[in-house]
Write an enzyme that holds these catalytic residues in place. Sequence first.
Site, PDB file in Angstrom:
ATOM      1  N   ASP A 231      48.947  37.877  36.682  1.00  0.00           N
ATOM      2  CA  ASP A 231      47.650  37.511  36.135  1.00  0.00           C
ATOM      3  C   ASP A 231      47.583  38.187  34.766  1.00  0.00           C
ATOM      4  OD1 ASP A 231      45.166  36.573  35.578  1.00  0.00           O
ATOM      5  OD2 ASP A 231      44.237  37.219  37.449  1.00  0.00           O
TER       6      ASP A 231
HETATM    7  C1  BGC Z   1      42.280  35.113  35.434  1.00  0.00           C
HETATM    8  C2  BGC Z   1      43.273  34.015  35.797  1.00  0.00           C
HETATM    9  C3  BGC Z   1      43.542  33.175  34.585  1.00  0.00           C
HETATM   10  C4  BGC Z   1      44.042  34.059  33.483  1.00  0.00           C
HETATM   11  C5  BGC Z   1      44.341  33.314  32.208  1.00  0.00           C
HETATM   12  C6  BGC Z   1      42.684  35.885  34.212  1.00  0.00           C
HETATM   13  O1  BGC Z   1      41.654  36.713  33.799  1.00  0.00           O
HETATM   14  O2  BGC Z   1      42.128  35.991  36.520  1.00  0.00           O
HETATM   15  O3  BGC Z   1      42.778  33.235  36.847  1.00  0.00           O
HETATM   16  O4  BGC Z   1      44.441  32.164  34.902  1.00  0.00           O
HETATM   17  O5  BGC Z   1      43.053  35.030  33.176  1.00  0.00           O
HETATM   18  O6  BGC Z   1      43.170  32.881  31.605  1.00  0.00           O
END
Ligand code: BGC
Length: 743
Positions: A231
């Site tokens: 993530d």
């Molecule tokens: C989120 C993800 C997301 C990623 C990219 C993170 O803060 O938890 O779900 O895909 O950011 O935007």
Amino acid sequence: MTPTTPSDPTALPLEQKAALLSGQDFWSTPPVEAAGLPSVVLTDGPHGVRRQVGDLDQIGLIESVPATCFPPAVAVGSSWDPEVAERIGAAIGVEARAIGVPVVLGPGVNIKRSPLCGRNFEYYSEDPLLAGVLGAAHVRGQQGAGVGASVKHFAANNQETQRMQVSADVDERTLREIYLPAFERVVTEAQPATVMCAYNKVNGVYASQHHWLLTEVLREEWGFTGAVVSDWGAVDDRVAALEAGLDLQMPGDHGAGNALVVDAVRSGRLDEAVVDRSVRRVAALAGYVSKPTDGFDADAHHALARELATGCAVLLKNEAGALPLAAGQRVAVVGEFARTPRFQGGGSSHVNATRVDDALSALRAAHPDLTFAPGYALDGAGDATALREEAVGLARDAEVSVVFAGLAEADETEGVDCTHLDLPAAQVQLIRAVAAVSARTVVVLSSGSVVSLEGWHDDVDAVLAGFLLGQAGGSALADLLTGAADPSGRLAETIPLRLADTPSFLDFPGEQGHVRYGEGVMVGYRQFVTVDRPVRYPFGHGLSYTTFETSDLQVRAVGADAATVTLTVTNTGARAGRHVVQVYVATTAGPVRRPARELRAFTKVSLAAGESTTVAFELDRRAFAYWDVREHAWVVAPGEHTVQIGRSATDVVDERTIDLAGDVVVRELTLQSSVAEWFEHPVAGPQLLEGFLATMPEGAAEMHAGMLQMIGSMPMRRFAADFGGAIPAEELERLMAAARAAR
Ligand code: BGC
């Protein structure tokens, strides 16, 4: 599409290999010309493409390229329809290819452990089967269109509070039965291009460097062959993460992590083979890169978003024939959300919609004479009393008043959990005031999670829960209210009477860096049903404008641990509609406490008025199994298992009980095993008893049962010491070997 790579990327110099394992910026991997690898863009997801060009940020503040905002997962969950998820995935794939995005980050299949989780709108359900089936369908659709998916957030990411530090402390059985199965299904059935690890720790170890999760379970057990991506910002220790099985760090950290990797290899702390393994997986993502296609048909996708959204909303209550609205009825529409729709959540999933339908305009098309008053202001500005009185004035003159209520996007956004389930007080006052004067009152709800219906539910005639329906939600709601479409959504999460009734209440969102999953497997309806606690609306509940009946239920055991189920479903009403057949299994067999019933299969059928159809299910061994923490395996307990057909988790309309032979578990015996375990052991027990009784005085056989109760919990080591002469140590050794051999 099968990913292919032009030349062996592991032949690259170490520095370049390390660089390939982290983003060159926020949204893409670095291109490596020497290996013929293009840059790969990975961007959100999950209910539409969020492609930022130019300035980049993670939290959706900067506008992205326009794309269709399809119904978010909270709505798709309520559809109980894998076709909805698959068609959304496929359409996102088409748009992603036009926009130049080879990997779209979704779906999210985390379990809704608490209705307070701030990201529940991005997740499907409190039930792992429902979440897994829908997630797998989404991936099939998206990857079928040639665009890689990223199932997220692996694992036990069930809250936003302290999401980057908190340790989700979950026991093994609960992980296996509740928090992992949706991921397992998506991986084993749909092979997503990537799996995104969660921010949080799981039992004290960051998910980004959790070897058991990322390698032993994900790859060795489930056979995942794609890349694990972090993530955004989830990597704590770059080298430990790589060793644990995390392949791609996103976003890049300006080379800091790469330098650590190079250094670790050069100093001999990290085997270069570990780097090569991840390089191969990340390089394979290049196979998803294709020349951007010639745009997409925004009108067709908007129409699709509308069609699919109608299958998602849940008609919770419909009395006195309040819905559908009749042609020519005097209708008052009340509530700012009718004019300014709430259709998605805040944060990284925020899509810059190609256009947005509002319910007010769509209803006007069918009821040109309707009246409208906003009733409240979304920002709380203005004179609340005057706004309410204006609306009440219209409601008094109407034959039916439709009140649009819900939560604002700012109240439900990534990064923050909710603290209560209540609608804003001004909206509750409005609903009650309208209901007091209106001949009939219908409430339409828009929210990313469940909201409390208490304090006004009994005052109104009908409630339609739209959750968040995407950019065409307004017209979809109008289709349902006017009867142009039949409501067929069913709750994917329980609506409780009180927040304090919810199973995780005492352990959410945790304290001092830990959140204890104290309710264990008793999540959502599993607990409400097991302890028989009343709810406002149970999991699985939802009405249609027509009625359905089920009959001819037949359940047959197949072998020792599986079954087939067939039944007939009939549309007994006067119009076409869709019904969700829900199959639950209930059992008390085995050594662990089981939820009173668990969803084990479902399907959604379309039937014309009066039409019948036969539906069939195959329940495999997992439908009957529990996770045995002593065997570290799925076990089907021998005994009775009841297959139940429910209209919801609390409304069982038919059932049949079958006897399953199940698994004969021959447990290992040690000197720490209890005396009862020794005597009850299928291999060692009879031999032990025989030898033991031979040395005992007359009448000992009769005493055997009572004696076992008294000393049954004593570890054999102590028992053997106390009654040393009775069971020689060599005999115990021999029996332990026999037990081991029989396993
Ligand atoms: C989120 C993800 C997301 C990623 C990219 C993170 O803060 O938890 O779900 O895909 O950011 O935007």
